[in-house]
Design a protein around this motif. Structure first.
Motif, PDB file in Angstrom:
ATOM      1  N   HIS A  97       0.770  -1.330   0.076  1.00 10.97           N
ATOM      2  CA  HIS A  97       0.029   0.138   0.007  1.00 10.97           C
ATOM      3  C   HIS A  97       0.983   1.270  -0.034  1.00 10.97           C
ATOM      4  N   GLY A 131      -2.744   2.673  -6.057  1.00  9.41           N
ATOM      5  CA  GLY A 131      -2.382   1.134  -6.443  1.00  9.41           C
ATOM      6  C   GLY A 131      -1.475   1.262  -7.554  1.00  9.41           C
ATOM      7  N   GLU A 140     -10.382   2.046  -2.651  1.00  8.51           N
ATOM      8  CA  GLU A 140      -9.285   2.772  -2.535  1.00  8.51           C
ATOM      9  C   GLU A 140      -7.892   1.854  -1.790  1.00  8.51           C
ATOM     10  N   THR A 141      -6.719   1.974  -2.334  1.00  7.92           N
ATOM     11  CA  THR A 141      -5.545   1.243  -2.048  1.00  7.92           C
ATOM     12  C   THR A 141      -5.340   1.805  -0.513  1.00  7.92           C
ATOM     13  N   SER A 201      -3.583   2.612   3.167  1.00 14.11           N
ATOM     14  CA  SER A 201      -2.541   3.494   3.500  1.00 14.11           C
ATOM     15  C   SER A 201      -2.196   3.491   4.836  1.00 14.11           C
ATOM     16  N   VAL A 209      -7.142  -6.436  -7.982  1.00  9.52           N
ATOM     17  CA  VAL A 209      -7.338  -5.213  -7.947  1.00  9.52           C
ATOM     18  C   VAL A 209      -8.861  -5.170  -7.598  1.00  9.52           C
ATOM     19  N   ARG A 253      -5.348  -4.409  -3.885  1.00  7.51           N
ATOM     20  CA  ARG A 253      -5.082  -3.136  -4.129  1.00  7.51           C
ATOM     21  C   ARG A 253      -6.274  -2.302  -4.857  1.00  7.51           C
ATOM     22  N   GLY A 254      -6.454  -0.997  -4.478  1.00  6.34           N
ATOM     23  CA  GLY A 254      -7.474  -0.261  -5.250  1.00  6.34           C
ATOM     24  C   GLY A 254      -7.125  -0.054  -6.692  1.00  6.34           C
TER      25      GLY A 254
END
Length: 314
Positions: A12, A67, A90-91, A93, A85, A61-62
């Motif tokens: 991330h 991403g 959203e990825t 954080s 994916v 991940r997003g």
């Protein structure tokens, strides 16, 4: 080890703010921010790739710009990236505030997306293909507990070495059911306390406590205090050397895990593997990045003389 090391877990965005003067709680502090691709599994994956391993990454991940940053960083490190994916998400954080000496003041982890990586994802064609020729598995505690248990059990059924990274005291407890299936769990003292519900009178006592939970082997760090590694046969202890200046503590534990696991997978004895884990951390502590771009077998060997020999206990 035959076949690639397949890594599952956090990949991330890491955001880190560094305070430039003495930290004043409850007030605005002058400093600066940086961001980069990170995550426990991802940091370890990059370090292992730089140490010469064939690494395959499976991480959620997003479908966003963050991403894409992770995807680019994986390619740059020579990792075979096989992401899950989620286009509408959203990825994750991680945002940390560091004091002027590089120590962690506080951090916030926004990791909700990882909950979507359920055990059924392990049965998809893409994950089965990623594991088809695997030589070993590494995972971190960003994933759900039931997924970690299923993943560790899959490794055990296939006869593959399975390593793990604790991530945090709040998350390491997700490994409780998986402990009997793990070959190594890399953690710090706070994480060891969290998963065991106990404390150790001396570093060597962690081996007894964690073996009692069914864990075959592991590594317990404690900053610049003695670090201990153990397997079924022995215990190794050493005190890391002090550095004149630490650029950033972020990623040091992941580097220790990578250096240690790299050595163990190569059949290197426990005490020497512990030294190599500490040497990898020294390289990382000298850089402001969560992983050292200059990490290599040669760079690790150059730092190895700084690390004392491990004391071996039965």
């Amino acid at each position: 080890m035959n076949g690639p090391l397949v890594v599952f877990g956090g990949a991330h965005i890491d955001r880190r703010g560094r305070i430039e003067a003495d930290t004043v709680m409850g007030a605005s502090n002058p400093g600066h921010f940086m961001s980069e691709a990170g995550g426990g599994a991802f940091n370890a994956a990059r370090a292992l790739a730089r140490l010469g391993h064939s690494v395959r990454l499976v991480a959620p991940r997003g479908g966003d710009a963050a991403g894409e940053i992770v995807t680019h960083a994986a390619a740059e490190a020579g990792i075979d990236d096989r992401p899950f994916v989620f286009l509408d998400r959203e990825t994750p954080s991680y945002t940390a505030i560091l004091d002027r000496d590089g120590g962690l003041v506080i951090a916030l982890a926004d990791m909700e997306l990882y909950r979507l990586f359920s055990p059924r994802r392990l049965r998809t064609l893409s994950v089965r293909a990623a594991l088809a020729d695997a030589g070993a598995i590494l995972c971190d505690a960003n994933l759900p507990a039931e997924t970690l248990e299923a993943l560790a059990a899959t490794g055990r059924q296939r006869g593959l070495p399975v390593g793990a990274i604790a991530i945090s005291p709040a998350k390491v407890v997700r490994f409780r059911a998986a402990l009997p299936h793990l070959d190594w769990l890399c953690m710090n003292v706070a994480e060891a306390r969290a998963i065991s519900g106990a404390d150790a009178a001396s570093p060597a006592d962690w081996a007894t406590i964690l073996r009692g939970l069914g864990l075959a082997g592991g590594l317990v760090t404690n900053g610049m205090h003695p670090v201990v590694a153990f397997d079924r046969e022995g215990i190794a202890i050493l005190t890391p050397p002090r550095l004149d200046r630490v650029a950033d503590v972020t990623g040091a534990g992941d580097a220790t895990a990578a250096g240690f696991l790299s050595a163990r997978l190569a059949g290197i004895p426990l005490g020497e593997a512990l030294r190599r884990g500490v040497a990898a951390a020294l390289v990382t502590l000298k850089t402001a990045s969560a992983t050292a771009t200059n990490l290599s077998p040669d760079q690790l060997n150059a730092n190895l003389p700084l690390v004392p020999a491990a004391q071996m206990l039965s």
